[in-house]
Design an enzyme around this catalytic site. Sequence first.
Site, PDB file in Angstrom:
ATOM      1  N   CYS A  47     -17.982  -4.239  -7.567  1.00 42.33           N
ATOM      2  CA  CYS A  47     -17.387  -3.812  -6.297  1.00 42.33           C
ATOM      3  C   CYS A  47     -18.448  -3.638  -5.216  1.00 42.33           C
ATOM      4  O   CYS A  47     -18.312  -4.153  -4.113  1.00 42.33           O
ATOM      5  CB  CYS A  47     -16.624  -2.509  -6.512  1.00 42.33           C
ATOM      6  N   CYS A  52     -15.759  -6.061  -3.677  1.00 41.93           N
ATOM      7  CA  CYS A  52     -15.000  -5.483  -2.552  1.00 41.93           C
ATOM      8  C   CYS A  52     -15.830  -5.224  -1.291  1.00 41.93           C
ATOM      9  O   CYS A  52     -15.437  -5.625  -0.194  1.00 41.93           O
ATOM     10  CB  CYS A  52     -14.391  -4.143  -2.951  1.00 41.93           C
ATOM     11  N   LYS A  55     -17.644  -8.252   0.373  1.00 44.34           N
ATOM     12  CA  LYS A  55     -16.556  -9.142   0.823  1.00 44.34           C
ATOM     13  C   LYS A  55     -15.929  -8.614   2.104  1.00 44.34           C
ATOM     14  O   LYS A  55     -15.728  -9.351   3.061  1.00 44.34           O
ATOM     15  CB  LYS A  55     -15.491  -9.241  -0.267  1.00 44.34           C
ATOM     16  N   TYR A 184      -6.352 -13.887  -5.034  1.00 43.72           N
ATOM     17  CA  TYR A 184      -6.790 -13.236  -3.803  1.00 43.72           C
ATOM     18  C   TYR A 184      -8.239 -13.553  -3.455  1.00 43.72           C
ATOM     19  O   TYR A 184      -8.574 -13.678  -2.266  1.00 43.72           O
ATOM     20  CB  TYR A 184      -6.520 -11.722  -3.854  1.00 43.72           C
ATOM     21  N   GLU A 188      -9.148 -15.144   0.081  1.00 44.49           N
ATOM     22  CA  GLU A 188      -9.999 -14.363   0.988  1.00 44.49           C
ATOM     23  C   GLU A 188     -11.232 -15.163   1.414  1.00 44.49           C
ATOM     24  O   GLU A 188     -11.587 -15.203   2.598  1.00 44.49           O
ATOM     25  CB  GLU A 188     -10.432 -13.063   0.308  1.00 44.49           C
ATOM     26  N   HIS A 442       5.857   4.290  18.309  1.00 44.35           N
ATOM     27  CA  HIS A 442       5.979   3.115  19.167  1.00 44.35           C
ATOM     28  C   HIS A 442       4.807   3.045  20.136  1.00 44.35           C
ATOM     29  O   HIS A 442       4.367   4.078  20.626  1.00 44.35           O
ATOM     30  CB  HIS A 442       7.292   3.231  19.931  1.00 44.35           C
ATOM     31  N   GLU A 447       6.154   0.433  12.842  1.00 42.26           N
ATOM     32  CA  GLU A 447       7.439   1.080  13.133  1.00 42.26           C
ATOM     33  C   GLU A 447       8.602   0.290  12.543  1.00 42.26           C
ATOM     34  O   GLU A 447       9.669   0.838  12.294  1.00 42.26           O
ATOM     35  CB  GLU A 447       7.625   1.322  14.637  1.00 42.26           C
TER      36      GLU A 447
END
Length: 465
Positions: A47, A52, A55, A184, A188, A442, A447
């Site tokens: 990681c 992670c 990356k 992934y 990525e 908003h 939302e």
Amino acid sequence: MTGKPSGFDVDLFVIGAGSGGVRAARIAAGYGARVMIAEEFRVGGTCVIRGCVPKKLLVYASRFAHEFEDAVGFGWSAPTQTFDWRTLIANKDREIARLEAAYTANLEKSKVEIVKCRAVLEDAHTVRLVESGARVKAAHVLVATGGTPNFGAHIPGLEHVMSSNEAFKLHELPRRIVVQGGGYIAVEFACIFHGLGSEVTLVYRGENILRGFDDDVREHLRTEMTRRGLRVLCGHTVTAVAKTAEGLETELSDGTKIVSDRVMFAVGRKPNVENLGLEALGITRAEHGGIAVDEYSRTSVPHIYAVGDVTNRINLTPVAIREGSAVSETLFGGRPIKVDHTNIPTAVFSDPEVGVVGLTETQARARFARTDIYRAMFRPLKASLSGRDTTVLIKLVVDGTTDRVAGCHIVGEGAAEMIQMTAIAVKMGATKADFDATMALHPTAAEELVTLRTKSASYVREAAE
Ligand SMILES: Cc1cc2nc3c(=O)[nH]c(=O)nc-3n(C[C@H](O)[C@H](O)[C@H](O)COP(=O)(O)OP(=O)(O)OC[C@H]3O[C@@H](n4cnc5c(N)ncnc54)[C@H](O)[C@@H]3O)c2cc1C
């Protein structure tokens, strides 16, 4: 090593100082256990060193290109940008070295003894340090050795192919790159290189990228990636790679040839189980190749535990950390803990980003008597001035009988951040009515999560014959 009064040199020996191992070591030491941890590469593990964190730094770098383009519609005149790969990699390396030092310091502060070498199991209570040959007697052993890139079946020219490990260390940004894989990591990296200016071809053998994700997410992301200029070739495999004067020539299963500067495979990862002494000890392996463990991460041999990617359960950093922590809480904290592997949020840091938690539509329809689907696809406000041709997807999968939100799937800017928060609601068992009762904020994309009034579909499961 000399035996201590207990008959053991340490209470816990951890093999592998990655996400799971480091956490387990620190928690155990915090309870006063004598802990030793072995690391054959760099403290921090995948990681921190080549997963992670680096990356995400490359992901940030790759997204500026769009920001510069989008800024023009908001009145900015952007001077011609130049990008320097070497600066990015040098800065990334500096940050990774800082993190490695911080991990090391934290282990030392916790009084965990670090041995920088490979370690293997000799018997149920003995670990051998490969370099020195020293043997350490341990009351408990935790195997947290992680995983390694898999290159798949051998093909001619495989020696020219790199994995994500090497991608982090390239001296130059490839002008053209072929990435094989649909998971992934492949997606990525394809987006990272594309964002940084490379000409990217993503090759995947399946019918669509991101197998296992909701079908709408897969379709939406692929469309968006293609809109941004990435070439996505599904239903193809790489059959050979050859070095030519023009660059690397990749041959695909249909005979097509693509010339590029680099070829990267991200076709899966395999657990680091080899030459660890597992077989001799009779430690059972699971069907998927990882070390088989029970819900307390106990292997088939008493006193030996395994956590993280080496168990090949759910291969994510927070999961490895939780599993490592649970082992030490159970062994030394007097708090037996099982890790709950349901409703784990996950992201793909593609462009645009994906964030998901819970069941896909297909899973829900197989499980529930009735499944309600709520879906919104809309142009984000930012795109109205930037002029970018893009849409956001937000989808809720609801158990039609209980009204519980069983899954949430988002593709769009900020999806990962949104899904982390949505995961709390899903984990707590929030219903669609709870989502509806929440006031919207908003103007945001998020939302839409609380303003999805109309069902887009409702499915009743047919009774089994
Ligand atoms: C490119 C990439 C991107 C990723 N992105 C994400 C992400 O965005 N989010 C996320 O949650 N996860 C991500 N992951 C997955 C994540 O990195 C892993 O799930 C996590 O690191 C697993 O932790 P671990 O403790 O099981 O193993 P690791 O972190 O891999 O640590 C294992 C350590 O053990 C050492 N070791 C192995 N064998 C021995 C031995 N015999 N003796 C001594 N030391 C040994 C290794 O050198 C390594 O340092 C990514 C992975 C990759 C490859």
